[in-house]
Design a protein around this motif. Structure first.
Motif, PDB file in Angstrom:
ATOM      1  N   UNK A 101       0.842  -1.206   0.000  1.00  0.00           N
ATOM      2  CA  UNK A 101       0.000   0.000   0.000  1.00  0.00           C
ATOM      3  C   UNK A 101       0.873   1.250   0.000  1.00  0.00           C
ATOM      4  N   UNK A 102       1.654   1.465  -1.062  1.00  0.00           N
ATOM      5  CA  UNK A 102       2.626   2.567  -1.040  1.00  0.00           C
ATOM      6  C   UNK A 102       1.992   3.948  -0.889  1.00  0.00           C
ATOM      7  N   UNK A 103       0.843   4.162  -1.511  1.00  0.00           N
ATOM      8  CA  UNK A 103       0.232   5.501  -1.447  1.00  0.00           C
ATOM      9  C   UNK A 103      -0.232   5.829  -0.032  1.00  0.00           C
ATOM     10  N   UNK A 104      -0.986   4.883   0.554  1.00  0.00           N
ATOM     11  CA  UNK A 104      -1.481   5.083   1.911  1.00  0.00           C
ATOM     12  C   UNK A 104      -0.310   5.244   2.874  1.00  0.00           C
ATOM     13  N   UNK A 105       0.717   4.414   2.693  1.00  0.00           N
ATOM     14  CA  UNK A 105       1.868   4.437   3.587  1.00  0.00           C
ATOM     15  C   UNK A 105       2.594   5.774   3.513  1.00  0.00           C
ATOM     16  N   UNK A 106       2.863   6.231   2.283  1.00  0.00           N
ATOM     17  CA  UNK A 106       3.537   7.524   2.117  1.00  0.00           C
ATOM     18  C   UNK A 106       2.750   8.631   2.791  1.00  0.00           C
ATOM     19  N   UNK A 107       1.441   8.661   2.522  1.00  0.00           N
ATOM     20  CA  UNK A 107       0.614   9.713   3.110  1.00  0.00           C
ATOM     21  C   UNK A 107       0.646   9.657   4.632  1.00  0.00           C
ATOM     22  N   UNK A 108       0.530   8.440   5.169  1.00  0.00           N
ATOM     23  CA  UNK A 108       0.459   8.279   6.614  1.00  0.00           C
ATOM     24  C   UNK A 108       1.746   8.767   7.279  1.00  0.00           C
ATOM     25  N   UNK A 109       2.880   8.356   6.714  1.00  0.00           N
ATOM     26  CA  UNK A 109       4.154   8.732   7.335  1.00  0.00           C
ATOM     27  C   UNK A 109       4.461  10.207   7.119  1.00  0.00           C
ATOM     28  N   UNK A 110       4.192  10.719   5.926  1.00  0.00           N
ATOM     29  CA  UNK A 110       4.554  12.119   5.669  1.00  0.00           C
ATOM     30  C   UNK A 110       3.632  13.062   6.437  1.00  0.00           C
TER      31      UNK A 110
END
Lengths: 215, 396
Positions: A120-129
């Motif tokens: 889930x790269x999109x969700x992960x990027x958003x969550x961490x950033x």
């Protein structure tokens, strides 16, 4: 041609999707068992598409399917613009940040150069950033829970149902990103062009769910 | 031998158009321009780039983010136009504000947005549309919608349906909720996605009063025929919301007079895109395409930003999406073949005569033999060959 095309997610959501659709009169189990990917029900002028979960929102956004049944996890990851008027009450799971037990007590937030393996790269990027954490997101296509033990990543972001797979791989749940279940989604153009058919389907699904709930 | 290198390739989101594709696009642009002109609209041609300050100020965060920006030699930030509405508002607000109203403008041209290319749109894409300036009336709104429908009909897309909402109703229902920004934007997002379950969850834990809650919860279900207005009127939480419903009712009544109300679905939770909309909002869809081909709305506060408060309504048709829809229904009679291919020895006056009468005549400038000329004519799809000996050969 005013028929409706319905995209269904293969995998763990397929069985309960079929059961729900059967309860409002669509008989598609036999056809599904025949492993076809496109199933026509000319009597009710409906066509079913069986697609990978991650592809269902895309089919619906582009209008290749008018509506679809898909997990909210795949829906959020797709970043698509679709309507999502109904939750279907099955396919419950959680999208979790998980890692080795030493990361307990939010220790992982102290790490710089964090690496996260996920499907889930999109969700992960958003969550961490959104939390100001500069994580390196490593996109893998399966067996995500393997990544920490072989040193590919510090953490993983993945869906968790029972938590057994995590335990077997020596991982623990660190933080929940969101809870997910199956959702009914609608293409924005079809919502208008086939308004009556879609309203009838939504009403039908809603009634069926209430019936099932009461049982 | 030319070796292709990275820097000779095209950046993502732009396209080369030639032969039939170029002709197709120009034909759609021409037909739309002619349709708009017959309704009394004259063309407006704003610059391709201007100061970012002017373009970005009222654009809203989404569109602002998508603007192509660069610097001039003085270090001032410039931007490529991302739509025609903001430049038109600037022109009217600074130069035309004291002219007799209304002003009717149409435009056709490229706009630029740094977004992922999707379903027929690109980073450079073509909009054809209108701005109707100086009238806040239901008549103006109805004219804009009717003209969008007429434009689609003129290019052969008559099986359209339009959604019609009112940003003023949404604003009246969703403003001053007394919740934090995150919840507020989550509520807006849930409304935009018609996500009823999420909306219920958000409202459950909020301090919003129950009348307002009822109005918000009703939003995702407020779509369909005229009866939607009655349902909306019953839950409208304040006078502004009520006014917004009355206005929509007036617009629908006028569309009914035009015989165009049958193609309209009312949709009161529609709040896509542009931050500057203040009144009606509409989108046009055609069979077989999952995305809107036309979209527009009322923006009564935009021109004020450039000095003079003047109400306005407008829409844009996405030419690329129209072309995709036309291609998918195979309705293509476009041809770029010449009528005649003439040998170079052919008498020039005779060629000119044919050209004046409207035929496309191409002259051979490579001194081809009759056999070569025939082969070339076949490839080009020409209908006649005028050979050097004065013979006219008609090809099938």
């Amino acid at each position: 041609m005013k028929a409706l095309t319905i995209a269904l997610a293969k995998g763990r959501l397929l069985e309960p999707s079929i059961t729900l659709l059967e309860s409002i009169g669509y008989a598609l189990r036999e056809a599904v068992d025949s492993r076809k990917l496109v199933i026509d029900d000319p009597a009710r002028s409906v066509r079913f598409l069986l697609a990978k979960p991650m592809d269902v929102p895309i089919y619906v956004e582009y209008g290749a399917a008018d509506v679809g049944i898909v997990g909210q996890d795949a829906l959020r990851e797709s970043g698509t613009e679709v309507y999502e008027p109904l939750l279907l009450g099955f396919g419950h799971c959680r999208l979790m940040v998980a890692g080795k037990p030493e990361f307990r007590d939010a220790e992982w937030r102290m790490i710089t150069g964090l690496r996260v393996a996920t499907q889930y790269p999109r969700v992960t990027r958003n969550y961490f950033s959104a939390r100001g954490l500069s994580a390196e997101v490593i996109e893998v296509y399966g067996s995500v829970e393997l990544a920490p033990s072989v040193g590919l990543a510090d953490l993983i972001v993945d869906v968790v149902q029972t938590g057994r797979t995590l335990k077997e791989n020596g991982l623990i749940e660190l933080e929940q990103i969101f809870a997910s279940q199956a959702a009914f989604i609608v293409n924005r153009a079809s919502h208008t062009l086939k308004a009556d058919l879609i309203r009838a389907l939504i009403d039908g699904l809603q009634e069926a769910m209430e019936r099932n709930g009461k049982k | 031998m030319i070796t292709p290198t990275i820097d000779r390739q095209l950046p993502n989101g732009v396209a080369d158009l030639f032969f039939k594709d170029a002709a197709r696009r120009r034909a759609v642009e021409r037909t739309l321009g002619e349709t708009f002109a017959r309704w009394g609209y004259t063309e407006i041609i704003p610059p391709m780039f201007e100061f970012y300050e002017a373009l970005g100020a009222e654009a809203g965060p989404m569109l602002r983010e998508e603007m192509y920006r660069f610097f001039d030699r003085d270090g001032r930030t410039l931007a490529l136009r991302a739509d025609f509405t903001i430049p038109t508002a600037r022109i009217v607000g600074t130069k035309l504000y004291d002219r007799a109203m209304p002003l009717r403008f149409f435009y056709v041209g490229s706009v630029f947005r740094y977004e992922e290319p999707k379903a027929g749109t690109r980073r450079e894409f073509t909009q054809a549309g209108i701005e109707l300036i100086g009238a806040g009336t239901a008549d103006a709104d109805a004219e804009a919608i009717a003209l969008a429908m007429s434009g689609l009909r003129a290019i052969g897309l008559s099986d359209f349906r339009f959604t019609l909402g009112n940003a003023a109703y949404l604003r009246a229902t969703l403003s001053d909720l007394g919740v934090d920004d995150a919840t507020n934007s989550a509520v807006h997002d849930a409304v935009r996605r018609k996500n009823t379950p999420e909306l219920s969850r958000l409202l459950e834990t909020s301090p919003i009063d129950s009348a307002r809650q009822e109005a918000i919860k009703a939003l995702p279900g407020l779509w369909g025929g005229r009866e939607v207005l009655d349902r909306a009127a019953r839950v409208a939480p304040n006078p502004s919301a009520q006014e917004a419903i009355d206005h929509l009712r007036a617009v629908v009544t006028r569309l009914e007079h035009f015989g165009m109300d049958k193609s309209v679905t009312l949709d009161l939770s529609d709040n896509r895109g542009m931050a500057y909309y203040t009144g009606i909002l509409f989108e046009g869809f055609v069979e077989g395409l999952g995305f809107a081909v036309a979209s527009g709305g009322r923006y009564d506060n935009l021109i004020a930003h450039f000095g003079h408060p003047i109400p306005a309504v407008g829409f844009a048709i996405s030419v690329e999406r129209v072309l995709t829809a036309l291609r998918e229904r195979g309705a293509d009679r476009m041809s770029v073949a010449p009528d005649v291919i003439a040998a170079c020895s052919e008498e020039f006056e005779r060629i000119q005569q044919a050209r004046r009468s409207g035929r496309v005549v191409e002259v051979d400038i490579l001194d081809r033999t009759p056999a070569e000329l025939r082969e070339y004519a076949r490839i080009r799809g020409a209908r006649e060959i005028w050979s050097s000996d004065g013979q006219i050969e008609v090809l099938e």
